[in-house]
Design a protein around this motif. Structure first.
Motif, short mmCIF file in Angstrom:
data_model
loop_
_atom_site.label_atom_id
_atom_site.label_comp_id
_atom_site.label_asym_id
_atom_site.label_seq_id
_atom_site.Cartn_x
_atom_site.Cartn_y
_atom_site.Cartn_z
N GLY A 85 0.81 -1.21 0.00
CA GLY A 85 0.00 0.00 0.00
C GLY A 85 0.84 1.26 0.00
O GLY A 85 2.07 1.23 0.05
N GLY A 86 0.15 2.38 -0.05
CA GLY A 86 0.79 3.68 -0.05
C GLY A 86 -0.25 4.77 -0.03
O GLY A 86 -1.45 4.52 -0.01
N PHE A 87 0.22 6.01 -0.06
CA PHE A 87 -0.68 7.15 0.00
C PHE A 87 0.03 8.39 -0.51
O PHE A 87 1.23 8.37 -0.76
CB PHE A 87 -1.19 7.37 1.44
N THR A 88 -0.70 9.48 -0.63
CA THR A 88 -0.14 10.76 -1.02
C THR A 88 -0.59 11.83 -0.04
O THR A 88 -1.66 11.72 0.57
CB THR A 88 -0.55 11.16 -2.45
N ASP A 89 0.24 12.87 0.11
CA ASP A 89 -0.14 14.04 0.90
C ASP A 89 -0.38 15.24 -0.02
O ASP A 89 -0.38 16.37 0.43
CB ASP A 89 0.90 14.37 1.96
N ALA A 90 -0.57 14.98 -1.31
CA ALA A 90 -0.78 15.97 -2.36
C ALA A 90 0.51 16.62 -2.83
O ALA A 90 0.49 17.41 -3.77
CB ALA A 90 -1.82 17.02 -1.98
N VAL A 91 1.63 16.31 -2.20
CA VAL A 91 2.94 16.80 -2.65
C VAL A 91 3.85 15.61 -2.97
O VAL A 91 4.55 15.61 -3.98
CB VAL A 91 3.60 17.70 -1.58
N TYR A 92 3.86 14.62 -2.12
CA TYR A 92 4.69 13.43 -2.28
C TYR A 92 3.83 12.17 -2.29
O TYR A 92 2.71 12.17 -1.77
CB TYR A 92 5.70 13.31 -1.12
N GLY A 93 4.40 11.12 -2.85
CA GLY A 93 3.82 9.78 -2.75
C GLY A 93 4.66 9.00 -1.75
O GLY A 93 5.87 9.21 -1.64
N TYR A 94 4.02 8.10 -1.02
CA TYR A 94 4.68 7.27 -0.02
C TYR A 94 4.32 5.82 -0.27
O TYR A 94 3.16 5.52 -0.58
CB TYR A 94 4.23 7.66 1.39
N VAL A 95 5.28 4.93 -0.15
CA VAL A 95 5.03 3.50 -0.24
C VAL A 95 5.39 2.85 1.09
O VAL A 95 6.38 3.22 1.72
CB VAL A 95 5.79 2.84 -1.41
N LEU A 96 4.56 1.91 1.50
CA LEU A 96 4.72 1.27 2.81
C LEU A 96 5.31 -0.12 2.64
O LEU A 96 4.80 -0.92 1.86
CB LEU A 96 3.35 1.20 3.50
N PRO A 97 6.36 -0.42 3.38
CA PRO A 97 7.08 -1.68 3.18
C PRO A 97 6.29 -2.89 3.67
O PRO A 97 5.58 -2.82 4.66
CB PRO A 97 8.35 -1.49 4.02
N LEU A 98 6.46 -3.98 2.96
CA LEU A 98 5.87 -5.24 3.38
C LEU A 98 6.80 -5.97 4.34
O LEU A 98 6.35 -6.56 5.31
CB LEU A 98 5.58 -6.11 2.14
N HIS A 99 8.12 -5.92 4.09
CA HIS A 99 9.07 -6.70 4.88
C HIS A 99 10.22 -5.90 5.50
O HIS A 99 10.64 -6.19 6.60
CB HIS A 99 9.69 -7.82 4.03
N ASN A 100 10.76 -4.92 4.80
CA ASN A 100 12.06 -4.39 5.19
C ASN A 100 12.01 -3.18 6.13
O ASN A 100 13.04 -2.74 6.61
CB ASN A 100 12.90 -4.04 3.95
N GLY A 101 10.87 -2.59 6.39
CA GLY A 101 10.78 -1.47 7.32
C GLY A 101 11.14 -0.12 6.75
O GLY A 101 11.14 0.87 7.47
N LYS A 102 11.45 -0.04 5.47
CA LYS A 102 11.85 1.23 4.86
C LYS A 102 10.67 1.86 4.11
O LYS A 102 10.16 1.28 3.15
CB LYS A 102 13.02 1.03 3.89
N VAL A 103 10.25 3.04 4.54
CA VAL A 103 9.21 3.81 3.86
C VAL A 103 9.91 4.71 2.85
O VAL A 103 10.88 5.39 3.19
CB VAL A 103 8.39 4.65 4.85
N ALA A 104 9.45 4.71 1.62
CA ALA A 104 10.03 5.57 0.59
C ALA A 104 9.07 6.70 0.27
O ALA A 104 7.86 6.51 0.25
CB ALA A 104 10.34 4.77 -0.67
N ARG A 105 9.63 7.88 0.04
CA ARG A 105 8.86 9.05 -0.36
C ARG A 105 9.38 9.50 -1.72
O ARG A 105 10.58 9.60 -1.94
CB ARG A 105 9.04 10.17 0.67
N PHE A 106 8.47 9.78 -2.64
CA PHE A 106 8.86 10.27 -3.95
C PHE A 106 7.99 11.45 -4.34
O PHE A 106 6.88 11.62 -3.84
CB PHE A 106 8.81 9.15 -5.01
N GLY A 107 8.53 12.30 -5.21
CA GLY A 107 7.78 13.49 -5.62
C GLY A 107 7.99 13.82 -7.06
O GLY A 107 8.78 13.27 -7.74
#
Length: 99
Positions: free
Chosen positions: A77-99
């Motif tokens: 899963g993931g979401f947006t804050d209207a500026v960035y996109g975020y992806v939620l990790p399934l296994h590794n604990g690292k959240v990524a943000r992209f814009g």
């Protein structure tokens, strides 16, 4: 790797966008979101986020998160804050943000 779009008014017409025509790895998604201009689908097995235009439902952009960190793959899963996109990790604990 296919995204289906259907009209909510008539619930009858269906358009299909085959993401694998842009990259054979674009399959196996778990979740997605929209920013009202683009739709985003989030990879379950690799690190490739696909973005497609909601109006034309044709052009596809690909963001390979593993180019920044090889652990950025497999999201739940993931979401947006209207500026960035975020992806939620399934296994590794690292959240990524992209814009």
């Amino acid at each position: 790797g296919k995204v289906a779009r259907f009209g909510l008014q008539d619930f009858n017409a269906v358009d299909i966008l085959d993401l694998t025509l842009w990259d054979p790895d674009l399959r196996g998604f778990h979740g997605g979101f929209t920013d009202a201009v683009y739709g985003y689908v989030l990879p379950l097995h690799n690190g490739k986020v696909a973005r497609f235009g909601l109006q034309d439902f044709n052009a596809v952009d690909i963001l390979d998160l593993t180019l920044w960190d090889p652990d950025l793959r497999g999201f739940h899963g993931g979401f947006t804050d209207a500026v960035y996109g975020y992806v939620l990790p399934l296994h590794n604990g690292k959240v990524a943000r992209f814009g």
